[in-house]
Design an enzyme around this catalytic site. Structure first.
Site, mmCIF file in Angstrom:
data_model
loop_
_atom_site.group_PDB
_atom_site.id
_atom_site.type_symbol
_atom_site.label_atom_id
_atom_site.label_comp_id
_atom_site.label_asym_id
_atom_site.label_seq_id
_atom_site.Cartn_x
_atom_site.Cartn_y
_atom_site.Cartn_z
ATOM 1 N N ARG A 149 -35.138 -6.660 -31.032
ATOM 2 C CA ARG A 149 -35.535 -6.418 -29.645
ATOM 3 C C ARG A 149 -36.711 -5.435 -29.682
ATOM 4 O O ARG A 149 -36.854 -4.660 -30.635
ATOM 5 C CB ARG A 149 -34.387 -5.792 -28.849
ATOM 6 C CG ARG A 149 -33.130 -6.651 -28.753
ATOM 7 C CD ARG A 149 -32.041 -5.913 -27.994
ATOM 8 N NE ARG A 149 -30.827 -6.708 -27.842
ATOM 9 C CZ ARG A 149 -29.771 -6.645 -28.648
ATOM 10 N NH1 ARG A 149 -29.770 -5.795 -29.671
ATOM 11 N NH2 ARG A 149 -28.717 -7.399 -28.437
ATOM 12 N N LYS A 175 -28.171 -2.394 -28.559
ATOM 13 C CA LYS A 175 -27.581 -2.095 -27.254
ATOM 14 C C LYS A 175 -26.291 -1.314 -27.432
ATOM 15 O O LYS A 175 -25.512 -1.569 -28.342
ATOM 16 C CB LYS A 175 -27.300 -3.401 -26.507
ATOM 17 C CG LYS A 175 -28.543 -4.054 -25.919
ATOM 18 C CD LYS A 175 -28.158 -5.261 -25.078
ATOM 19 C CE LYS A 175 -29.373 -5.873 -24.398
ATOM 20 N NZ LYS A 175 -29.017 -7.054 -23.601
ATOM 21 N N HIS A 247 -39.815 -10.601 -26.757
ATOM 22 C CA HIS A 247 -38.507 -11.242 -26.956
ATOM 23 C C HIS A 247 -38.651 -12.661 -27.514
ATOM 24 O O HIS A 247 -37.729 -13.187 -28.138
ATOM 25 C CB HIS A 247 -37.734 -11.264 -25.638
ATOM 26 C CG HIS A 247 -36.264 -11.045 -25.818
ATOM 27 N ND1 HIS A 247 -35.727 -9.849 -26.246
ATOM 28 C CD2 HIS A 247 -35.208 -11.884 -25.659
ATOM 29 C CE1 HIS A 247 -34.414 -9.952 -26.319
ATOM 30 N NE2 HIS A 247 -34.071 -11.186 -25.978
ATOM 31 N N ARG A 250 -38.031 -12.786 -31.132
ATOM 32 C CA ARG A 250 -36.592 -12.750 -31.442
ATOM 33 C C ARG A 250 -35.974 -14.142 -31.257
ATOM 34 O O ARG A 250 -35.203 -14.597 -32.102
ATOM 35 C CB ARG A 250 -35.931 -11.722 -30.520
ATOM 36 C CG ARG A 250 -34.440 -11.523 -30.707
ATOM 37 C CD ARG A 250 -34.036 -10.286 -29.901
ATOM 38 N NE ARG A 250 -32.633 -10.259 -29.545
ATOM 39 C CZ ARG A 250 -31.676 -9.735 -30.307
ATOM 40 N NH1 ARG A 250 -31.968 -9.246 -31.499
ATOM 41 N NH2 ARG A 250 -30.423 -9.710 -29.886
ATOM 42 N N HIS A 273 -25.466 -9.657 -31.455
ATOM 43 C CA HIS A 273 -24.784 -10.155 -30.265
ATOM 44 C C HIS A 273 -23.298 -9.813 -30.338
ATOM 45 O O HIS A 273 -22.652 -10.047 -31.356
ATOM 46 C CB HIS A 273 -24.916 -11.678 -30.145
ATOM 47 C CG HIS A 273 -26.270 -12.127 -29.713
ATOM 48 N ND1 HIS A 273 -26.748 -13.401 -29.936
ATOM 49 C CD2 HIS A 273 -27.268 -11.470 -29.057
ATOM 50 C CE1 HIS A 273 -27.970 -13.504 -29.442
ATOM 51 N NE2 HIS A 273 -28.302 -12.350 -28.913
ATOM 52 N N TYR A 282 -28.715 -21.005 -29.150
ATOM 53 C CA TYR A 282 -29.621 -21.513 -30.175
ATOM 54 C C TYR A 282 -29.157 -22.841 -30.764
ATOM 55 O O TYR A 282 -29.956 -23.570 -31.342
ATOM 56 C CB TYR A 282 -29.832 -20.448 -31.264
ATOM 57 C CG TYR A 282 -30.485 -19.228 -30.684
ATOM 58 C CD1 TYR A 282 -31.823 -19.254 -30.302
ATOM 59 C CD2 TYR A 282 -29.759 -18.072 -30.432
ATOM 60 C CE1 TYR A 282 -32.419 -18.156 -29.710
ATOM 61 C CE2 TYR A 282 -30.343 -16.970 -29.838
ATOM 62 C CZ TYR A 282 -31.678 -17.020 -29.482
ATOM 63 O OH TYR A 282 -32.259 -15.937 -28.881
#
Length: 301
Positions: A149, A175, A247, A250, A273, A282
């Site tokens: 990110r 995150k 992004h 990524r 994630h 994906y």
């Protein structure tokens, strides 16, 4: 309990109990303040503990009428549910009125991705005769090579680089301040070493920024806006018409891994994630890729 006190208590809960990052706390608070704003517009002006399921459903209708898209509505709803869970934990309410609130249906738009050729074109377009050229090349190589990110890139630290040939990992803070180890490849390492050993050593580094990998010419950390503008500029130079941002690198990293046959769990770990569901987008991209390949190359098409 009035709204300001409830919101203040909720912020403390998010910080101390859930250890959320400042950006996440700010987003939750902003969404909760929309509920406060709605409560103030009602004749009875209900306090948080007086809100009913009907009130909350009417609030969602109100949000929808403001023109907010389903993904935004869903995020607001997530914040409200967290807020009422907090009130329940604190014994300020005996039942959670948000429990039966339905999440708006979201159609997941597949993000634009860059081909390997397009990424190579953008990296090749960087002017390496300028001091910032080596830094910018290293940034794009690391962003694509590790699937970072933009905030993870700008916060990357020298002390979290493990570039010895037998290791070749970087430690990333994602995150919720969660750390993860991500493998880093040869091209990214090569570009990083040129920046660190040949260019960065000549930058007058500001106090407190000594451990940051990427710095501007004044020795301060780079902003996320700078990275965004750099990518827009390179896309323009190379004639790429897609809607892209940091992004996108990524997304491209993950898409190319899945297309190459990478295990979805491994991709989930590398992207950081929390849920495999987020990574599963994906597989949809992969199916589109397979479909276009069959249409293009199958002899009966």
């Amino acid at each position: 309990m009035d709204w300001p006190r409830a919101i203040k208590g909720f912020k403390t809960y998010l910080k101390l109990e859930r250890s959320l990052a400042a950006n996440s706390i700010e987003a939750y608070t902003r969404d909760l303040e929309k509920l406060y704003q709605y409560a103030e517009s009602l004749p009875a002006q209900p306090t948080p503990i007086k809100f009913t399921l009907t009130d909350l459903r009417n609030f969602i209708t109100w949000v929808n009428e403001l023109g907010m898209i389903p993904s935004t509505q869903s995020r607001i709803l997530s914040g409200i549910k967290a807020f009422y869970k907090y009130l329940l934990m604190e014994d300020l309410i005996s039942a959670d009125p948000s429990e039966l609130l339905e999440t708006p249906k979201i159609t997941r738009k597949l993000p634009d991705t860059l081909s390997i050729h397009e990424i190579n074109k953008m990296i090749a377009a960087i002017d390496l005769s300028k001091p910032e050229g080596g830094r910018n090349k290293a940034m794009l190589e690391v962003m694509y090579g590790c699937g970072l990110r933009v905030s993870e890139l700008t916060e990357l630290r020298l002390s979290n680089l493990y570039l010895d040939p037998e290791i070749e990992f970087i430690k990333v803070t994602g995150k919720g301040s969660k750390e993860r180890l991500v493998p880093i490849g040869g091209e990214a390492i090569k570009a990083l070493m040129i920046w660190i050993e040949q260019i960065r050593v000549h930058v007058p580094i500001q106090k407190g920024e000594e451990d940051l990998v990427f710095l501007n010419r004044r020795g301060k950390r780079l902003s996320r806006v700078y990275v965004f503008m750099l990518i827009k500029q390179l896309a323009e130079i190379t004639g790429i018409k897609k809607s892209i941002s940091p992004h996108t690198f990524r997304h491209s990293f993950a898409t190319h891994l899945v297309e190459g046959g990478a295990d979805l769990r491994a991709v989930q770990e590398m992207l950081g994630h929390e849920s495999i569901t987020t990574t599963e987008i994906y597989t949809h991209l992969d199916r589109e890729y397979l479909k276009s390949t069959i249409i293009e190359f199958h002899p009966r098409n």
